[in-house]
Design a protein around this motif. Sequence first.
Motif, PDB file in Angstrom:
ATOM      1  N   GLY A  43       0.964  -1.014  -0.021  1.00 34.23           N
ATOM      2  CA  GLY A  43      -0.248   0.067   0.013  1.00 34.23           C
ATOM      3  C   GLY A  43       0.810   1.008   0.051  1.00 34.23           C
ATOM      4  N   LEU A  44       2.194   1.574   0.645  1.00 33.04           N
ATOM      5  CA  LEU A  44       2.580   2.612   1.247  1.00 33.04           C
ATOM      6  C   LEU A  44       3.398   2.444  -0.511  1.00 33.04           C
ATOM      7  CD1 LEU A  44       4.446   4.498   2.404  1.00 33.04           C
ATOM      8  CD2 LEU A  44       6.603   2.601   3.106  1.00 33.04           C
ATOM      9  N   ASP A  54       0.305   7.540   1.606  1.00 30.11           N
ATOM     10  CA  ASP A  54      -0.051   6.367   2.353  1.00 30.11           C
ATOM     11  C   ASP A  54      -1.124   6.021   3.354  1.00 30.11           C
ATOM     12  OD1 ASP A  54      -1.192   3.469   2.910  1.00 30.11           O
ATOM     13  OD2 ASP A  54       1.325   2.758   4.174  1.00 30.11           O
ATOM     14  N   ASP A  81      -1.711  -5.928  -0.251  1.00 26.77           N
ATOM     15  CA  ASP A  81      -1.923  -5.269   1.473  1.00 26.77           C
ATOM     16  C   ASP A  81      -3.181  -4.197   1.093  1.00 26.77           C
ATOM     17  OD1 ASP A  81      -1.576  -3.160   3.124  1.00 26.77           O
ATOM     18  OD2 ASP A  81       0.295  -1.793   3.029  1.00 26.77           O
ATOM     19  N   ASP A  83      -4.580  -2.721   3.327  1.00 20.51           N
ATOM     20  CA  ASP A  83      -4.806  -1.915   4.475  1.00 20.51           C
ATOM     21  C   ASP A  83      -6.429  -2.638   5.194  1.00 20.51           C
ATOM     22  OD1 ASP A  83      -3.017  -0.101   3.523  1.00 20.51           O
ATOM     23  OD2 ASP A  83      -4.842   0.582   1.952  1.00 20.51           O
ATOM     24  N   GLU A 110      -5.440  -4.815   8.168  1.00 16.03           N
ATOM     25  CA  GLU A 110      -4.989  -4.359   9.269  1.00 16.03           C
ATOM     26  C   GLU A 110      -5.729  -4.323   9.911  1.00 16.03           C
ATOM     27  OE1 GLU A 110      -1.813  -2.077   6.911  1.00 16.03           O
ATOM     28  OE2 GLU A 110      -2.683  -0.471   8.504  1.00 16.03           O
ATOM     29  N   LYS A 116      -6.753   4.639   7.753  1.00 19.83           N
ATOM     30  CA  LYS A 116      -5.661   4.307   8.162  1.00 19.83           C
ATOM     31  C   LYS A 116      -4.332   5.102   7.077  1.00 19.83           C
ATOM     32  CE  LYS A 116      -2.461   2.467   5.739  1.00 19.83           C
ATOM     33  NZ  LYS A 116      -2.455   2.455   5.130  1.00 19.83           N
ATOM     34  N   ARG A 155      -3.840  -9.125  10.424  1.00 18.46           N
ATOM     35  CA  ARG A 155      -2.101  -8.294  10.641  1.00 18.46           C
ATOM     36  C   ARG A 155      -2.759  -7.794  11.996  1.00 18.46           C
ATOM     37  NH1 ARG A 155       0.519  -3.739   6.491  1.00 18.46           N
ATOM     38  NH2 ARG A 155       0.824  -2.521   8.650  1.00 18.46           N
TER      39      ARG A 155
END
Length: 535
Positions: A43-44, A54, A81, A83, A110, A116, A155
Amino acid sequence: MKKTTQLKHMINRPELAFLMEAHNGLSAKVAEEAGFEGIWGSGLSISAALGVRDHNEASWTQVLEVAEFMADATTVPILLDGDTGYGDFNSMRRLIRKLEQRGVAGVCIEDKIFPKTNSFIRGSAQPLATIEEFSGKIKAGKDAQSDSDFVIVARVEAFIAGWGFEEAMKRAEAYRLAGADAILMHSALRNPTEILQFMKAWAGRLPVVIVPTKYYQTPTDVFREAGVSTVIWANHLMRSAITAMKGTAAQIFKDQALLNVEDKVATLQEVFHLQGESELEEAEKRYLPKHGRQTRAIVLAASQGEALGELTADRPKAMVNVGGKALLWHILDTYRAAGVKDLAVVRGYKKAAVNLTNVKYFDNDAYATTQEVASLACAVEAVEGDVIVSYGDVLLKKYIVQELVETDDDFVVMVDSNYHESRNKGRAADYVTCSEPSSKRAFYNTVTLKSVRPESDADVHGEWMGVVKFSQRGAKVVADKLRGLATEPERLRTMKLPDLLQLLVQGGHAVRVIYTSGHWLDVDSVDDVLVGAQF
Ligand code: SPV
Ligand code: MG
């Protein structure tokens, strides 16, 4: 194996697995080519590559688009990812269905709150989802997947948020019970203490995934010995791209020129390779209509041509001056005028004198003891796709080349039905027998070659003009024959092109004949050279 199954196996097997970060189709391809068995759709990195934070600034469908390009570009599985799942349990269900449709093998979510932010930015200030709410999201995701191998990684952000070991354990266990396939335990410490403490207490209840971005100094064997399932190298392609791009941009800005960077950047060939250009080239051969396809020509010009006497003392016959230009120049010029631009020449005698440009050269260094088929065998790598083969001493009118380019048959020869004239001259010629003589009727029928060795005068239907065309399929047959003949050097040595045609006919291949009359010239004598000048 399906990508989902691949990922599931990776995560569940005893040996440590690695996922390499990628953030678009290109970086995903680079990761796969480096040898990675799987990809982390970070994601980053995806948001950084899109020029946003992000912080769920890129919408989930925008992330999905990127993930789809990554999946299309690669054959290894992608763990995306995801999030927080971009909302509640219902958003999660829809996300899973869409990821399955786009070829993504698994997702990691996560236990934070949408929107987030990255775990390394004010990590301890970030609120966590309740265990109940997040467990419901995992359950909803597992129920929504239609492929039973699709992987959902849960996560745990308890260490990141500063909630401690007990909370991390409690959450991991709850997520296991909710149906997660693996636990990603995250830590922002510069050492692996938190992770190792968790690994010990967890005791292999579910595979554990880690992201050692901050504790990068830890030897990988430490993770192995601790029983970690999968290590994610989470952002290093994106970060290395930034370093490389900054260096290149600064250099070009300073120099106002490209010279200092050219050797430091990937070649365009490499770019085309990563884009899969060669596959497109192959597909074009299969699917594009003829006119969009490139025909190549191979000109056999290895022999001296002793009959021209003095004229070939320092150059082969193909380079003899005809009306101010080399004979070969005229031949290649005709090909180019007919749209055949990919040109190859087989040289032999006095090869240094064969020096025309924009031609690919092959050398038959055994020219003195071999014949035409051995020369063609030297160029076997060019016997591919649509290809015309002709002699370096035969001049053709452009329409003859065009006619050959337009044919679809696997093997085509041009035959001069007006052969009596040359017969009378008593010169060497390749007479042929066809399925029928040239006539008005033959114009409408498909005429094929019967033999290059007519048994009697009555069997002669014409003279082969020394030019043959192979389709992509035909070229494959011929290339295979040439490669086969390489194991019989004695036979190959003496074979002339008509022998190759005979071999095709005997092999049951239909060699199509196109009759024409005149408009070609076999340069065999000094007289011919003079005629050629007018041609
Ligand atoms: C990512 O790569 O986007 C991650 C890992 O989620 S981390 O940046 O460590 O949070
Ligand atoms: Mg992330």
